[in-house]
Write a protein that holds these residues in place. Structure first.
Motif, PDB file in Angstrom:
ATOM      1  N   GLY A   1       0.802  -1.210   0.000  1.00 20.61           N
ATOM      2  CA  GLY A   1       0.000   0.000   0.000  1.00 20.61           C
ATOM      3  C   GLY A   1       0.835   1.261   0.000  1.00 20.61           C
ATOM      4  O   GLY A   1       0.528   2.228  -0.693  1.00 20.61           O
ATOM      5  N   LEU A   2       1.924   1.269   0.766  1.00 22.12           N
ATOM      6  CA  LEU A   2       2.808   2.431   0.772  1.00 22.12           C
ATOM      7  C   LEU A   2       3.472   2.624  -0.587  1.00 22.12           C
ATOM      8  O   LEU A   2       3.672   3.761  -1.049  1.00 22.12           O
ATOM      9  CB  LEU A   2       3.879   2.264   1.854  1.00 22.12           C
ATOM     10  CG  LEU A   2       3.388   2.310   3.310  1.00 22.12           C
ATOM     11  CD1 LEU A   2       4.522   1.993   4.266  1.00 22.12           C
ATOM     12  CD2 LEU A   2       2.782   3.672   3.622  1.00 22.12           C
ATOM     13  N   LEU A   3       3.802   1.526  -1.255  1.00 26.44           N
ATOM     14  CA  LEU A   3       4.387   1.623  -2.590  1.00 26.44           C
ATOM     15  C   LEU A   3       3.409   2.238  -3.574  1.00 26.44           C
ATOM     16  O   LEU A   3       3.771   3.070  -4.409  1.00 26.44           O
ATOM     17  CB  LEU A   3       4.824   0.235  -3.060  1.00 26.44           C
ATOM     18  CG  LEU A   3       5.562   0.173  -4.406  1.00 26.44           C
ATOM     19  CD1 LEU A   3       6.869   0.936  -4.325  1.00 26.44           C
ATOM     20  CD2 LEU A   3       5.814  -1.269  -4.801  1.00 26.44           C
ATOM     21  N   LEU A   4       2.147   1.847  -3.473  1.00 25.35           N
ATOM     22  CA  LEU A   4       1.132   2.431  -4.354  1.00 25.35           C
ATOM     23  C   LEU A   4       0.958   3.926  -4.095  1.00 25.35           C
ATOM     24  O   LEU A   4       0.733   4.706  -5.018  1.00 25.35           O
ATOM     25  CB  LEU A   4      -0.203   1.707  -4.163  1.00 25.35           C
ATOM     26  CG  LEU A   4      -0.257   0.243  -4.626  1.00 25.35           C
ATOM     27  CD1 LEU A   4      -1.605  -0.363  -4.264  1.00 25.35           C
ATOM     28  CD2 LEU A   4      -0.021   0.142  -6.126  1.00 25.35           C
ATOM     29  N   LEU A   5       1.054   4.326  -2.830  1.00 26.86           N
ATOM     30  CA  LEU A   5       0.917   5.743  -2.506  1.00 26.86           C
ATOM     31  C   LEU A   5       2.044   6.579  -3.113  1.00 26.86           C
ATOM     32  O   LEU A   5       1.839   7.732  -3.485  1.00 26.86           O
ATOM     33  CB  LEU A   5       0.906   5.928  -0.986  1.00 26.86           C
ATOM     34  CG  LEU A   5      -0.357   5.490  -0.243  1.00 26.86           C
ATOM     35  CD1 LEU A   5      -0.151   5.623   1.255  1.00 26.86           C
ATOM     36  CD2 LEU A   5      -1.563   6.287  -0.683  1.00 26.86           C
ATOM     37  N   LEU A   6       3.231   5.982  -3.214  1.00 26.37           N
ATOM     38  CA  LEU A   6       4.389   6.719  -3.703  1.00 26.37           C
ATOM     39  C   LEU A   6       4.531   6.667  -5.219  1.00 26.37           C
ATOM     40  O   LEU A   6       5.466   7.259  -5.761  1.00 26.37           O
ATOM     41  CB  LEU A   6       5.665   6.161  -3.057  1.00 26.37           C
ATOM     42  CG  LEU A   6       5.749   6.288  -1.534  1.00 26.37           C
ATOM     43  CD1 LEU A   6       6.995   5.607  -1.008  1.00 26.37           C
ATOM     44  CD2 LEU A   6       5.709   7.747  -1.116  1.00 26.37           C
TER      45      LEU A   6
END
Length: 446
Positions: free
Chosen positions: A362-367
């Motif tokens: 999820g953090l990767l998608l946010l970035l």
């Protein structure tokens, strides 16, 4: 399970079928507010979608009351009637707000009155489990205050997150699904009858959201408005209050072979998802808290709307409308179902590892706001056009590509017109060699 599925399907069908006529009604009476500075949509869109959702709620309760097994809930418990009474009050308040506008303090008072009506009819928190202590019985005043606070917080959390097409209804549907899995396990796995009303409420709430979503997905044809957001927030809170405050820890002790204190201590992970709806609604609740802190820090009223919500921030960093909604769905599902999974297998550490791994995703998608996933060719017919893999139809030798009028094509034949038209001015077809690309042949899937 079949009766719950039938209740869910009937609720969804009634909500879906009513939304179209409600949209025409909202347009006819002028329930289409002007575009505000904080709004994401660019065209006036009718509200009052909560009318259709309330119709689905009534239909779901009516069908459930006449089913052989689920109908017993209405005979032994007054909670369905309490829910309907509170829902009717909050729905009427929302309809007035969608059409004419209601002051924020008046809405807050109406939310407290709706919660109080449910408490008067028996839908209240009687006790709460405390680790190492056991079940703590609440006085009438304590139970009333805690119930009203829980209802008001949940209603406003859902109302605050209702800022993008399909966001609130989708997130509440995810939360309702988590509630349903937990309540169904408590009811049929442990045989705890007080969990039966919450199971019905969760199934009906899923039907309300699923029936409204097709009309509310981007670009939305109708908004649920406060009549819908406050309604589904109240139903979600009612389910949490029902199962958390009504299940007797003495009954749980029979399944865990020990004292009441040991049973409560052993089942604390089980109570995590439904001790408060803050777990399954963690994302909107965090958004609510941040909004209150942000506005208070600026010297503004906590009820003054702005563009500082989480979904607005996702749009500002480059995410598209649909992508921002899907990211919010992802985090809501991760927290809600992660908590429910941990409540079932609290002794296994792999649940925590899975949640941590998915959080990293999820953090990767946010970035990566500009990243657009592509599906394999066999799945093109099942996904929206924006996620289909772009293909050059001229990669095959001898492929004939139509050339638009007024646009030249590379490697066009010398005996043809440069603009792709014949003598009669009609479009012609130009044979393009292998590997060539005609201007204008780019897919419109973007």
């Amino acid at each position: 399970m079949r009766e719950y599925l039938l209740t869910l399907c009937v609720t969804a069908a009634v909500t879906y079928l009513l939304t179209g006529p409600v949209r025409k009604f909202a347009i006819a009476i002028g329930a289409m507010p002007e575009i505000r500075a904080r709004d994401v949509h660019r065209e006036p869109t009718p509200r009052l979608g909560g009318i259709a959702m309330f119709g689905g709620l009534c239909a779901g309760l009516l069908v459930a009351a006449h089913l052989p097994n689920v109908g017993k809930v209405f005979e032994v418990s007054n909670e369905p009637r309490a829910l309907l009474s509170g829902a009717a009050l909050i729905w009427l308040l929302g309809v007035l707000d969608d059409k004419w506008g209601v002051d924020a303090l008046v809405k807050l008072g109406g939310q407290m009155i709706a919660a109080g009506v449910m408490v008067m009819q028996g839908l209240t928190i009687l006790w709460i489990p405390v680790p190492g202590v056991g079940s703590v019985a609440l006085t009438s005043m304590q139970g009333t205050l805690l119930t009203v606070a829980l209802v008001v917080i949940t209603i406003n959390a859902v109302n605050f997150v209702d800022g993008l097409d399909g966001l609130a209804s989708g997130m509440v549907c995810i939360a309702a699904a988590a509630f349903f899995l937990y309540a169904y396990r408590m009811w049929f796995g442990y045989g705890l009858e007080p969990a039966a009303p919450a199971t019905v409420f969760a199934a009906i709430l899923m039907g309300m959201c699923l029936g409204f979503l097709p009309h509310n997905m981007h670009p939305a044809r109708i908004f649920m408005g406060d009549s819908g957001s406050m309604l589904i927030g109240l139903v979600l809170a009612a389910g949490a209050i029902s199962i958390t405050g009504q299940v007797d820890p003495d009954s749980l002790s029979l399944f865990f072979k020990g004292s009441e204190r040991a049973a409560v201590h052993a089942t604390v992970p089980v109570y995590i998802p439904l001790l408060l709806p803050l777990t399954v609604l963690m994302v909107p609740v965090v958004d609510l808290v941040l909004a209150i802190v942000r506005r208070t820090w600026k010297g503004q009223s906590p009820f003054v709307a702005d563009r500082g919500h989480l979904h607005h921030r996702l749009l500002e960093i480059g995410h598209s409308h649909s992508r921002a909604v899907l990211i919010m769905y992802f985090w809501s599902a991760l927290i809600a179902f992660g908590a429910v999974g941990y409540s079932v297998h609290s002794a296994n550490g792999w649940i925590v590892l899975i949640v941590v791994a998915l959080s990293a995703v999820g953090l990767l998608l946010l970035l990566m706001p500009r990243f657009t996933p592509r599906t394999p060719s066999w799945a093109d017919s099942f996904v929206p056009p924006r996620y289909r893999r772009r293909r050059n139809t001229a990669d095959t030798p001898g492929t004939e590509l139509p050339v638009r009028e007024g646009v030249s094509a590379p490697h066009a034949s010398d005996n043809g017109s440069a603009n792709g038209t014949g003598s009669a001015g009609t479009p012609t077809t130009t044979r393009v060699p292998a590997g060539a690309t005609a201007i204008g042949a780019r897919s419109r899937n973007w």
